[in-house]
Design a protein around this motif. Structure first.
Motif, PDB file in Angstrom:
ATOM      1  N   UNK A   1       0.842  -1.205   0.000  1.00 25.97           N
ATOM      2  CA  UNK A   1       0.000   0.000   0.000  1.00 25.97           C
ATOM      3  C   UNK A   1       0.873   1.250   0.000  1.00 25.97           C
ATOM      4  N   UNK A   2       1.956   1.235   0.769  1.00 29.09           N
ATOM      5  CA  UNK A   2       2.877   2.371   0.795  1.00 29.09           C
ATOM      6  C   UNK A   2       3.468   2.600  -0.597  1.00 29.09           C
ATOM      7  N   UNK A   3       3.834   1.529  -1.282  1.00 30.23           N
ATOM      8  CA  UNK A   3       4.392   1.662  -2.631  1.00 30.23           C
ATOM      9  C   UNK A   3       3.371   2.276  -3.587  1.00 30.23           C
ATOM     10  N   UNK A   4       2.118   1.846  -3.499  1.00 23.63           N
ATOM     11  CA  UNK A   4       1.074   2.411  -4.363  1.00 23.63           C
ATOM     12  C   UNK A   4       0.835   3.880  -4.033  1.00 23.63           C
ATOM     13  N   UNK A   5       0.836   4.216  -2.742  1.00 22.43           N
ATOM     14  CA  UNK A   5       0.639   5.609  -2.340  1.00 22.43           C
ATOM     15  C   UNK A   5       1.791   6.482  -2.823  1.00 22.43           C
ATOM     16  N   UNK A   6       3.005   5.951  -2.790  1.00 28.29           N
ATOM     17  CA  UNK A   6       4.155   6.713  -3.282  1.00 28.29           C
ATOM     18  C   UNK A   6       4.043   6.928  -4.790  1.00 28.29           C
ATOM     19  N   UNK A   7       3.643   5.890  -5.512  1.00 34.23           N
ATOM     20  CA  UNK A   7       3.484   6.025  -6.965  1.00 34.23           C
ATOM     21  C   UNK A   7       2.436   7.086  -7.296  1.00 34.23           C
ATOM     22  N   UNK A   8       1.353   7.126  -6.528  1.00 30.25           N
ATOM     23  CA  UNK A   8       0.326   8.143  -6.749  1.00 30.25           C
ATOM     24  C   UNK A   8       0.887   9.540  -6.497  1.00 30.25           C
ATOM     25  N   UNK A   9       1.617   9.694  -5.412  1.00 33.41           N
ATOM     26  CA  UNK A   9       2.192  11.004  -5.065  1.00 33.41           C
ATOM     27  C   UNK A   9       3.145  11.496  -6.149  1.00 33.41           C
TER      28      UNK A   9
END
Length: 321
Positions: free
Chosen positions: A145-153
């Protein structure tokens, strides 16, 4: 009239700045979930709420009979709920942003759906009395989830033009290998944790692996990761990729700090405070590795469409007598 004004306020387009701040908040909140989840395990509060989705058979909230362990476990569950609200707000902000940007909604939805998925895995850890393999999967789900949130940011901050490589293909492949080894280090780290003393509850089982042997495997993977990161620094510098070089330097700095914590906690018999710092460091290593991966390409603004000249405005035709 007041109702119309209220509707206009709700549907007012969201600015890109607010959207990026929400995405950054989502990253920070998900890292917080990992750290507080570590606090649950390190204080032996993993079964502070002995069932799921309720805290007890009769209540969704903790009670005085469960003591401080119930408060810690219930607090971690409430933080997960708050993270879900942040992810939902981010999805709504993406929908309200104008103009609509490709790719943002899909990433925002992935982050949002990852929160309940992670919560379900957390519930399974309780229902299986903190099975160490499920506990490790719970941690890895948080990292996803952290990786997906970083990609979104990062995607929010990029223009919408096509991605263009800024380093040669072999170096992009080396960056991908480094990211893969980073993931492997995280996975093996969960095996080390599952063999160690901090089970989350005094009666929880361990995974049966020899702590010393699996710790050596973990250390070997860390050495490989550091070697790859050093190679990236020199390789990026050789081709003049300054942004990628800076990202690789940050990665090696985070890895060395994380490695130092890991060695100290091993030789001091894994004190709880250092284990918690090591879990935070795991999140930072993942984010730094993703930053390196992102730095190997960049996006340029979309070129405006060429203006077409109407046929009536074409060059004048000479008139003959």
């Amino acid at each position: 009239m007041r109702r119309i004004c209220a509707v206009n306020r709700i549907t007012r387009p969201v600015s890109g700045t607010l959207l990026r701040r929400l995405a950054l908040t989502s990253i920070i909140a998900n890292v917080g979930v990992v750290v507080t989840g570590g606090a649950v395990r390190l204080t032996a509060s993993g079964l502070g709420c002995p069932t799921w989705p309720r805290c007890t058979d009769d209540s969704y909230v903790t009670s005085s009979e469960l003591g401080v362990h119930g408060v810690i476990e219930f607090g971690n569950r409430m933080l997960g709920f708050a993270v879900g609200l942040i992810a939902l707000a981010t999805v709504l902000a993406v929908l309200l942003h104008r103009p609509r940007r490709p790719g943002l909604l899909a990433l925002a939805v992935v982050v949002f759906l990852g929160i309940p998925a992670q919560a379900v895995i957390g519930g399974i850890t309780v229902l299986t009395d903190l099975n160490p393999w499920v506990v490790g999967l719970h941690f890895l789900a948080s990292m996803a989830v952290i990786a997906a949130a970083y990609a979104l940011w990062r995607r929010i901050g990029d223009p919408d033009g096509p991605a263009v490589a800024v380093v040669p293909a072999p170096l992009r492949a080396l960056a991908r290998v480094t990211t893969g080894v980073t993931v492997a280090v995280l996975v093996i780290g969960t095996w080390v944790t599952g063999s160690g003393p901090h089970a989350g509850d005094h009666g929880a089982a361990r995974n049966g692996l020899d702590p010393e042997s699996i710790s050596q495997v973990h250390a070997d993977a860390v050495f490989l990761l550091i070697g790859l990161s050093v190679a990236l620094i020199f390789a990026f510098r050789a081709v003049g990729a300054r942004r990628a070089t800076r990202a690789a330097i940050v990665l090696i700095a985070v890895e060395l700090g994380q490695g130092l914590i890991g060695f100290v906690q091993y030789f001091t018999h894994v004190p709880a405070l250092l284990v918690g710092a090591h879990m935070l460091g795991s999140c930072l290593v993942l984010l730094a590795a993703l930053s390196v991966q992102w730095s190997t390409r960049e996006r340029h603004p979309v070129a405006p469409a060429p203006e077409t000249t109407p046929a009536d405005d074409a060059a004048p035709v000479p008139v003959t007598a």
